[in-house]
Design an enzyme around this catalytic site. Structure first.
Site, PDB file in Angstrom:
ATOM      1  N   ASP A  65      17.499  28.205  18.234  1.00 40.57           N
ATOM      2  CA  ASP A  65      16.330  27.870  19.043  1.00 40.57           C
ATOM      3  C   ASP A  65      16.668  28.112  20.512  1.00 40.57           C
ATOM      4  O   ASP A  65      17.515  27.417  21.086  1.00 40.57           O
ATOM      5  CB  ASP A  65      15.947  26.408  18.801  1.00 40.57           C
ATOM      6  CG  ASP A  65      14.809  25.938  19.683  1.00 40.57           C
ATOM      7  OD1 ASP A  65      14.222  26.769  20.413  1.00 40.57           O
ATOM      8  OD2 ASP A  65      14.495  24.737  19.657  1.00 40.57           O
ATOM      9  N   GLU A  69      38.813  37.956  40.843  1.00 44.73           N
ATOM     10  CA  GLU A  69      39.838  36.993  41.262  1.00 44.73           C
ATOM     11  C   GLU A  69      39.182  35.640  41.533  1.00 44.73           C
ATOM     12  O   GLU A  69      38.973  35.248  42.684  1.00 44.73           O
ATOM     13  CB  GLU A  69      40.557  37.486  42.515  1.00 44.73           C
ATOM     14  CG  GLU A  69      41.292  38.813  42.331  1.00 44.73           C
ATOM     15  CD  GLU A  69      41.930  39.310  43.632  1.00 44.73           C
ATOM     16  OE1 GLU A  69      41.549  38.803  44.720  1.00 44.73           O
ATOM     17  OE2 GLU A  69      42.782  40.207  43.560  1.00 44.73           O
ATOM     18  N   GLU A  92      46.418  28.343  46.464  1.00 40.64           N
ATOM     19  CA  GLU A  92      45.603  29.065  47.441  1.00 40.64           C
ATOM     20  C   GLU A  92      45.592  28.342  48.792  1.00 40.64           C
ATOM     21  O   GLU A  92      46.252  27.322  48.971  1.00 40.64           O
ATOM     22  CB  GLU A  92      44.179  29.261  46.914  1.00 40.64           C
ATOM     23  CG  GLU A  92      43.914  30.648  46.330  1.00 40.64           C
ATOM     24  CD  GLU A  92      44.036  31.770  47.358  1.00 40.64           C
ATOM     25  OE1 GLU A  92      44.031  31.487  48.580  1.00 40.64           O
ATOM     26  OE2 GLU A  92      44.140  32.943  46.944  1.00 40.64           O
ATOM     27  N   GLU A 112      44.646  29.902  42.233  1.00 40.40           N
ATOM     28  CA  GLU A 112      44.153  31.159  41.674  1.00 40.40           C
ATOM     29  C   GLU A 112      45.102  31.637  40.584  1.00 40.40           C
ATOM     30  O   GLU A 112      46.326  31.555  40.731  1.00 40.40           O
ATOM     31  CB  GLU A 112      44.024  32.240  42.750  1.00 40.40           C
ATOM     32  CG  GLU A 112      43.500  33.568  42.226  1.00 40.40           C
ATOM     33  CD  GLU A 112      43.445  34.633  43.304  1.00 40.40           C
ATOM     34  OE1 GLU A 112      43.757  35.802  42.986  1.00 40.40           O
ATOM     35  OE2 GLU A 112      43.105  34.315  44.467  1.00 40.40           O
ATOM     36  N   ARG A 130      41.253  41.892  55.595  1.00 41.87           N
ATOM     37  CA  ARG A 130      40.616  40.869  54.768  1.00 41.87           C
ATOM     38  C   ARG A 130      39.446  40.166  55.446  1.00 41.87           C
ATOM     39  O   ARG A 130      38.835  39.284  54.859  1.00 41.87           O
ATOM     40  CB  ARG A 130      41.666  39.844  54.316  1.00 41.87           C
ATOM     41  CG  ARG A 130      42.558  40.361  53.200  1.00 41.87           C
ATOM     42  CD  ARG A 130      43.640  39.366  52.816  1.00 41.87           C
ATOM     43  NE  ARG A 130      44.224  39.684  51.523  1.00 41.87           N
ATOM     44  CZ  ARG A 130      45.122  40.630  51.311  1.00 41.87           C
ATOM     45  NH1 ARG A 130      45.548  41.363  52.332  1.00 41.87           N
ATOM     46  NH2 ARG A 130      45.596  40.862  50.098  1.00 41.87           N
ATOM     47  N   GLU A 189      37.378  46.403  47.114  1.00 38.82           N
ATOM     48  CA  GLU A 189      37.317  44.972  46.804  1.00 38.82           C
ATOM     49  C   GLU A 189      36.166  44.349  47.585  1.00 38.82           C
ATOM     50  O   GLU A 189      36.180  44.349  48.817  1.00 38.82           O
ATOM     51  CB  GLU A 189      38.635  44.298  47.187  1.00 38.82           C
ATOM     52  CG  GLU A 189      38.647  42.788  47.022  1.00 38.82           C
ATOM     53  CD  GLU A 189      39.849  42.124  47.694  1.00 38.82           C
ATOM     54  OE1 GLU A 189      40.153  40.969  47.350  1.00 38.82           O
ATOM     55  OE2 GLU A 189      40.472  42.765  48.560  1.00 38.82           O
ATOM     56  N   ARG A 192      34.553  41.072  48.825  1.00 37.77           N
ATOM     57  CA  ARG A 192      35.220  39.794  49.064  1.00 37.77           C
ATOM     58  C   ARG A 192      34.268  38.623  49.312  1.00 37.77           C
ATOM     59  O   ARG A 192      34.721  37.488  49.435  1.00 37.77           O
ATOM     60  CB  ARG A 192      36.161  39.925  50.275  1.00 37.77           C
ATOM     61  CG  ARG A 192      37.307  40.894  50.030  1.00 37.77           C
ATOM     62  CD  ARG A 192      38.209  41.018  51.264  1.00 37.77           C
ATOM     63  NE  ARG A 192      38.740  39.754  51.716  1.00 37.77           N
ATOM     64  CZ  ARG A 192      39.785  39.136  51.174  1.00 37.77           C
ATOM     65  NH1 ARG A 192      40.398  39.666  50.131  1.00 37.77           N
ATOM     66  NH2 ARG A 192      40.213  37.993  51.676  1.00 37.77           N
TER      67      ARG A 192
END
Length: 473
Positions: free
Chosen positions: A53, A132, A215, A223, A343, A362, A364
């Site tokens: 359902d 990540e 982290e 992480e 970064r 990447e 971020r």
């Protein structure tokens, strides 16, 4: 691990497995499950599914059209390590039994449509994603939201705010201050053995693992590292990752959260996502002698990511809490630029050396409250739109974006400041998602409606800090 229906059925018989746990991801990105006796699983179940359902699943069917079917993927089986009785877990997609077609609001089925679109387009035949996800571990979490009161409280033995706390056996003082949590050793890092157990258990369940570490946030942020995989497998891995993290944490008397910003004035949790396209076994993102050794295909893909990010953030950053992480001055990037190794850019090109196979980008800005099937598919669709329309991302930005002047920052586009802004951007910029029927207007409209309800829930409630600011104003 079993890979075919016949192998799964043989495993069930040979190992005397009596219970099958069928897991599927709902619209919001949470696992739901149904446990059935093993004799209900037949070879036809892997094409026709097992009925349930769907009317009580948030954002799905109305009660008058509630019949749905879970279709197990035989390549996703593992013995669930958290159940007392031996139980075979299988990840499922959702099918509409009336049509025999995949249900358009099923996130995993949508990701399957995205891969069909990728292959039909001729640009690439494989999309790799390397997520990540970050998370916090707390020893105590309390919260309340009612008509007359509202509060939250989180605590961990690691946090710097506990240096003055009276603790059983004495306070030993090994605390981690805000933003100083990156790579401390024991005894400051109290979760080494917990993370090791999480990581090794993930490996037992078939996830290719790499590493684990503390982290940046001092309040017990962590992480676990896993290797890249193709789109659907990578999303399956994220769901298993979160399942393992939460349940191992509980085993140790702790609680895990993937909320992007559960602690004020410390770093939040993101989910950086590495991605690349391949065709015929060859990588498409490498171009020797260019900026960051990026091919023209990769540059256009980045152009699509940067142009459509305000819209797809509604999927990669899908909560009101997500935007409490996306603020200037913290590690989460808010500036829509790309850079080699920087970064502080929304798109980073990792320094991978001369290997064409390792070339990737990447993204971020996203976080782990995203539904990974929707988030990965949306990013891929944005990148493919960039290739299709040859969207130029401009020059790479190698300056430290946290150090730019206000005048310089005004020249750089930024992510939306709130969930409602992202939803508005999604409403206006959706054509790249609906190409090939991957995302449908019905799904997008339903997502916007559900998420606007969350925005209104928060807007209509007094916040505890408003009392600190305004009560005696």
């Amino acid at each position: 691990m079993a890979k075919t229906p016949q192998e799964v059925l043989s495993q069930v018989k040979d190992e005397g497995i009596e219970l099958i746990d069928l897991k599927f991801t709902d619209f919001h990105g949470k696992w739901q499950h149904l446990t059935v006796c093993s004799n209900l699983l037949e070879e036809g179940s892997f094409t026709g599914g097992l009925a349930f359902d769907g009317s009580s699943i948030r954002g799905w069917k109305a009660i008058n059209t509630s019949d749905m079917a879970m279709v197990p993927d035989p390549s996703t089986t593992w013995i669930d390590p958290f159940y007392r009785h031996k139980t075979l877990s299988i990840i499922c997609s959702i099918q509409d039994p009336r049509t025999g077609q995949n249900y358009e609001r099923c996130p995993r089925a949508l990701a399957q449509r995205a891969l069909v679109y990728l292959n039909d387009g001729g640009i690439a035949d494989t999309a790799f994603f390397g997520p990540e996800p970050e998370f916090f571990l707390f020893d105590d979490v309390r919260y309340k939201s009612a008509e007359s009161s509202s509060f939250y409280s989180v605590d961990t033995i690691e946090a710097g705010w506990n240096t003055g706390r009276i603790e059983e056996g004495g306070n030993l003082g090994y605390k981690i201050q805000a933003k100083e949590g990156y790579f401390p050793v024991i005894p400051n890092d109290t979760a080494q053995d917990i993370r090791s157990e999480m990581l090794l258990l993930m490996a037992q369940l078939g996830i290719p693992i790499e590493k684990h570490h503390h982290e940046v946030a001092g309040a017990s942020q962590h992480e676990l590292g896993m290797k890249f995989a193709q789109l659907i497998e990578a999303a399956d891995n994220v769901m298993t990752y979160k399942y393992v993290v939460r349940n191992v944490a509980k085993k140790y008397g702790k609680t895990a959260t993937f909320m992007p910003k559960p602690v004020f004035n410390d770093n939040g949790s993101g989910m950086h996502v590495h991605q690349s396209l391949w065709k015929g076994g060859k990588p498409l993102f490498f171009g020797e002698g260019t900026y960051a050794n990026l091919s023209q295909t990769a540059r256009w893909y980045i152009g699509g990511i940067l142009r459509h990010a305000p819209a797809f953030l509604a999927f990669t950053n899908p909560t009101t809490n997500s935007y409490k992480r996306l603020v200037p001055g913290f590690e989460a990037p808010v500036n829509l630029v790309y850079s080699e190794g920087n970064r502080s850019a929304a798109v980073r090109i990792p320094l991978t050396g001369p290997s064409p196979r390792a070339k990737r980008l990447e993204f971020r800005s996203g976080d782990a409250l995203a539904n990974p099937y929707l988030a990965f598919s949306a990013m891929m669709m944005a990148g493919l739109d960039g290739i299709k329309n040859q969207i130029d991302p401009g020059d790479g930005e190698d300056r430290d974006l946290f150090e730019l002047s206000e005048e310089e920052l005004q020249k750089i586009s930024t992510v939306p400041p709130s969930l409602d802004s992202a939803l508005e951007a999604l409403n206006l910029d959706r054509a790249f998602l609906t190409e090939g029927g991957v995302f449908t207007d019905d799904l997008i409209d339903n997502w916007i409606d559900l998420k606007y309800e969350e925005v209104q829930q928060l807007c209509q409630r007094p916040h505890p800090h408003e009392f600190a600011m305004y009560y005696d104003a």
